[in-house]
Design a protein around this motif. Structure first.
Motif, PDB file in Angstrom:
ATOM      1  N   GLN A 137      25.277  50.116 -28.037  1.00  0.00           N
ATOM      2  CA  GLN A 137      24.385  50.610 -29.095  1.00  0.00           C
ATOM      3  C   GLN A 137      22.919  50.332 -28.765  1.00  0.00           C
ATOM      4  O   GLN A 137      22.042  51.155 -29.036  1.00  0.00           O
ATOM      5  N   ILE A 138      22.655  49.169 -28.181  1.00  0.00           N
ATOM      6  CA  ILE A 138      21.275  48.864 -27.770  1.00  0.00           C
ATOM      7  C   ILE A 138      20.804  49.858 -26.712  1.00  0.00           C
ATOM      8  O   ILE A 138      19.720  50.440 -26.816  1.00  0.00           O
ATOM      9  N   LEU A 139      21.636  50.089 -25.702  1.00  0.00           N
ATOM     10  CA  LEU A 139      21.241  51.003 -24.630  1.00  0.00           C
ATOM     11  C   LEU A 139      21.064  52.426 -25.166  1.00  0.00           C
ATOM     12  O   LEU A 139      20.160  53.152 -24.749  1.00  0.00           O
ATOM     13  N   THR A 140      21.913  52.811 -26.099  1.00  0.00           N
ATOM     14  CA  THR A 140      21.789  54.137 -26.719  1.00  0.00           C
ATOM     15  C   THR A 140      20.470  54.254 -27.475  1.00  0.00           C
ATOM     16  O   THR A 140      19.748  55.252 -27.364  1.00  0.00           O
ATOM     17  N   THR A 146      18.376  56.586 -31.172  1.00  0.00           N
ATOM     18  CA  THR A 146      19.305  56.781 -32.294  1.00  0.00           C
ATOM     19  C   THR A 146      20.100  55.518 -32.578  1.00  0.00           C
ATOM     20  O   THR A 146      20.513  54.797 -31.670  1.00  0.00           O
ATOM     21  N   LEU A 147      20.328  55.279 -33.857  1.00  0.00           N
ATOM     22  CA  LEU A 147      21.077  54.097 -34.276  1.00  0.00           C
ATOM     23  C   LEU A 147      22.510  54.492 -34.613  1.00  0.00           C
ATOM     24  O   LEU A 147      22.785  55.647 -34.938  1.00  0.00           O
ATOM     25  N   PRO A 148      23.423  53.515 -34.557  1.00  0.00           N
ATOM     26  CA  PRO A 148      24.816  53.808 -34.911  1.00  0.00           C
ATOM     27  C   PRO A 148      24.894  54.230 -36.380  1.00  0.00           C
ATOM     28  O   PRO A 148      24.228  53.649 -37.234  1.00  0.00           O
ATOM     29  N   SER A 149      25.695  55.226 -36.669  1.00  0.00           N
ATOM     30  CA  SER A 149      25.750  55.732 -38.057  1.00  0.00           C
ATOM     31  C   SER A 149      26.769  54.940 -38.870  1.00  0.00           C
ATOM     32  O   SER A 149      27.543  54.168 -38.328  1.00  0.00           O
TER      33      SER A 149
ATOM     34  N   ASP D  42      14.098  49.043 -38.094  1.00  0.00           N
ATOM     35  CA  ASP D  42      15.383  48.433 -38.447  1.00  0.00           C
ATOM     36  C   ASP D  42      16.379  48.344 -37.300  1.00  0.00           C
ATOM     37  O   ASP D  42      17.510  47.882 -37.508  1.00  0.00           O
ATOM     38  N   CYS D  43      16.010  48.767 -36.104  1.00  0.00           N
ATOM     39  CA  CYS D  43      16.991  48.827 -35.017  1.00  0.00           C
ATOM     40  C   CYS D  43      17.653  47.477 -34.762  1.00  0.00           C
ATOM     41  O   CYS D  43      18.862  47.402 -34.509  1.00  0.00           O
ATOM     42  N   GLY D  44      16.889  46.407 -34.817  1.00  0.00           N
ATOM     43  CA  GLY D  44      17.434  45.096 -34.501  1.00  0.00           C
ATOM     44  C   GLY D  44      18.574  44.706 -35.425  1.00  0.00           C
ATOM     45  O   GLY D  44      19.672  44.352 -34.978  1.00  0.00           O
TER      46      GLY D  44
END
Lengths: 149, 149, 149, 149, 149, 149, 149, 149
Positions: A137-140, A146-149, D42-44
């Motif tokens: 998720q970090i690499l994405t 984009t963040l995980p939904s 908010d990514c973190g």
């Protein structure tokens, strides 16, 4: 944006495969140490000749592995270092130290139980993850935003 | 010739004093981390305020200690890293990795039982010593060119 | 251990004096920009001749000040950057960016109200302090290993 | 000649699109931070878990964004930093400081009203532009040697 | 604050003495090339033996002088390069290029008539002065923060 | 101007003493490898324990000597490398290669009979001298600007 | 082997074309400054707005050209600098100084009449050529190992 | 993983071909000096004109060869240096010193009879091989992780 990611540390579970499969669509160039434990231990003497003394047996192997690992770290944009449940894992911490000194973006992947013992290593990292999925998720996010939904 | 020597690693025995006393006549400038374990663990919150979460408690302390340790390593000519009998000691291996990446002359001080687990660290070192006295003898030789009689 | 500390940022309060006085016994070599606001703004034209265009008036002064500030940052072990209540303070953030890129130990001194706006700067720092006294305590701990009682 | 250009700073107008569209024929490899403000903030915590304390919420996000932004700056030939009308924009000035310390060619894009406040930043730049079109013209000239007719 | 200043370029007038005398109270460590023209031209063959070919005669001397000039530039904080009225002075421009590439603070001392021809050199400098007195004033300001009254 | 000079290479004649005595008034800080051949060969095993295999006997010694020699070269302004009449002297050429890669001013001291074999080494040097007296004259000129009368 | 070659200096004859045509089969990536003299002089004001003062007119242009020239030099393996018959050509010598400080392989292309004036520049070069054809022959030899028949 | 490997040293046997053929399937980019002995000796004068003095004849050639060899070493991941039975081979040791100072992974290929004379060189290497086949096996292991069966 493309990234080079080096996957350092624990070699007894399939965390590298999980990350590489999960991030397969991101165009990342992954690199890693030789993860065949027996080959890694014996490469030096297998190629350059046996040693009576285990110390030099290990030295020959460790230096041969260093040809691969140092290049992997030096050319990486991101170094992920995984600490597992067992073994001393000083080589993992050593790799993290090299990565930090070289200014690489460092991601540590570790169970919570190691938090106190790894505090100096974590303090040099840009992220401390608990699961390979979080690393994906970090690499994405880093590549696509984009963040995980 | 003068030398700057940084003494990294284990903080529960008097090995640093043994080396500094043994090498007292050599004109070496020694440096080391804060070796008061409690102060080292709590410095961050003691100065900058308490944290509810132990993870950030540790982070604040580790980053404050990094001000001292990174400068110690970066300005040293020789970095001695001691691995003791107990604890994870990942910070010691991390320091060794930084020293190696920065091109410092690295001396590892360790018991034989750790030889296999430390083989990658040792492979980056210019000497692997077993006792503080051997480190004193190395420093004496490096500076004066004389060997123990 | 001796330290070189550069005190960057806000020039309208006596925070530098508070730190230098509080740390007077530590043997630190302090450095700072010229803090005379008028001299700092006009140094370029005062020495090298007037400019019709305010843009070049400012350029001449900023470049002359850069002779001092860049050397101060480049030779420092620790860079303290203070953000105050007023003004844009982009030069402070610029200095922090230079210090980070050069691998300096960075301490940010700021009121809590700026925490969100300074999050990228703080993320590159080893400590975020609220008062000059805390900076003195950090420097005391880094050099002597002692915490405030 | 090909160029890598990093577009840092203000994320609320379409200046990046204007530059990328205007320079579409030049073969430039553009890079930029994540410009989705909410995701960037908010990514973190979205990936690594929530924090009670806003300070650490911000820290986790800022460090994750740093994986992308530092690589973007470090691999760029030219760094364009835009300062807009609103907000503190200390991260923009911080990026400019990093770019300057790393020897990157720096172009600042700013309204005239900020000239005095940005004089130290501008003094490290090779060009101060007022419009995205001027940046396109600079990049066109640098690559093709042709001036706007 | 102390400064190391290297005085490069024209060797036929007393501008170095004017600067060193004018800045005598500032604690600056000045360095310069050998300014005895004949010795500078012939040092190579005088020490290492004559050459039939003037090209190698010059080479031997230029390389011997480089031992001094490169160290002077590499260890300086500030490099002042003076362009005079006569001669090609390519060595002065070469020194300025080295200083710029090494990130030194560069001050150019030149008559206005050379402004156009020196525009690329000046563009890498932090100040363009017309008189040795202005250089003294710059150094005074950089060290003491005081302007000429 | 002060200089740090490292005297590398041949250890069987008194050339180092000739240079240090001849240059005694110049304030140079000289450094050199351990020149006691027996101590240099056996230092590793004398301090860290015997080895059955001559290869590792040599390795231990060579790495211990490297603590001194690498620091000597890395901190020097000028590296003088003498090639004598006998032995392989690959360590001398190795030191010259390190010095060249590190940008040190290199002076080679060698008999004419080696000119062709040393052409690659000489091509990286700023002077090729035949006698220790010439090296003294070079150092005198570099520091004082005076030529032998 | 591939090479990146930067062609710096004189812009009034077709020497660049001669080299690029002569070396067309070698797979070299050539780079050069903008060689349209008028565009090069006026690029700054043409894009960023007119200046009353010629000094700042020149500064704007020189800094804009520096975006191209510095990248060209920094990414080159080989820097060829041509000195012609006319003009001051200080920018050529400045480029040579930058190339030398960055450790680039430097080839100087010049008429014999400039040998004495260019001796310091030549002393930093790996070859001094008289004609573009010689530069082609050097590049051919470096890449293919073949000499002109 | 891809590797760049530079093959330095002895030019009178076919060891380079043995390695390149043996490693043909590994995707390595090999580089090497010009191995035509006559061309290598005479390239300088053949292109740039004859010299009366053999010393300068050699200098011109050695500097021209340095354009190729230094780039080869600087861009390599791994530098293999072969010492043969004959000649002084100081250029081989010089290349090894450069590679060590630049942090390259160094593999020395040498007969056992040279072990003592090469101990300082070997001490900087990650492997000491006796045959080209061993070098092929090392490269195979580094890239594929497989050992010879």
């Amino acid at each position: 944006m493309t990234l080079k990611v080096y996957l350092s540390g624990e070699i007894h579970t399939d965390w590298r495969d999980q990350i590489m499969n999960g991030a397969a669509s991101l165009g990342i160039e992954f690199d890693a140490p030789v993860t065949d434990h027996a080959a890694s231990d014996d490469c030096g003497v297998a190629i350059l000749g046996a040693e009576d003394d285990k110390f030099w047996h290990d030295r020959k192997g460790a230096q041969m592995n260093a040809i691969r690992t140092r290049r992997g770290i030096e050319t990486a944009d991101v170094v992920v270092v995984r600490f597992g449940d067992k073994y001393k894992q000083w080589n993992a911490a050593f790799d993290a130290g090299m990565a930090a000194a070289l200014g690489k973006s460092l991601i540590i992947l570790q169970p919570e139980e190691h938090d106190h013992a790894l505090k100096e290593v974590d303090a040099a990292a840009l992220a401390v993850a608990r699961t390979p999925q979080q690393v994906v998720q970090i690499l994405t996010y880093v590549i696509n935003g984009t963040l995980p939904s």
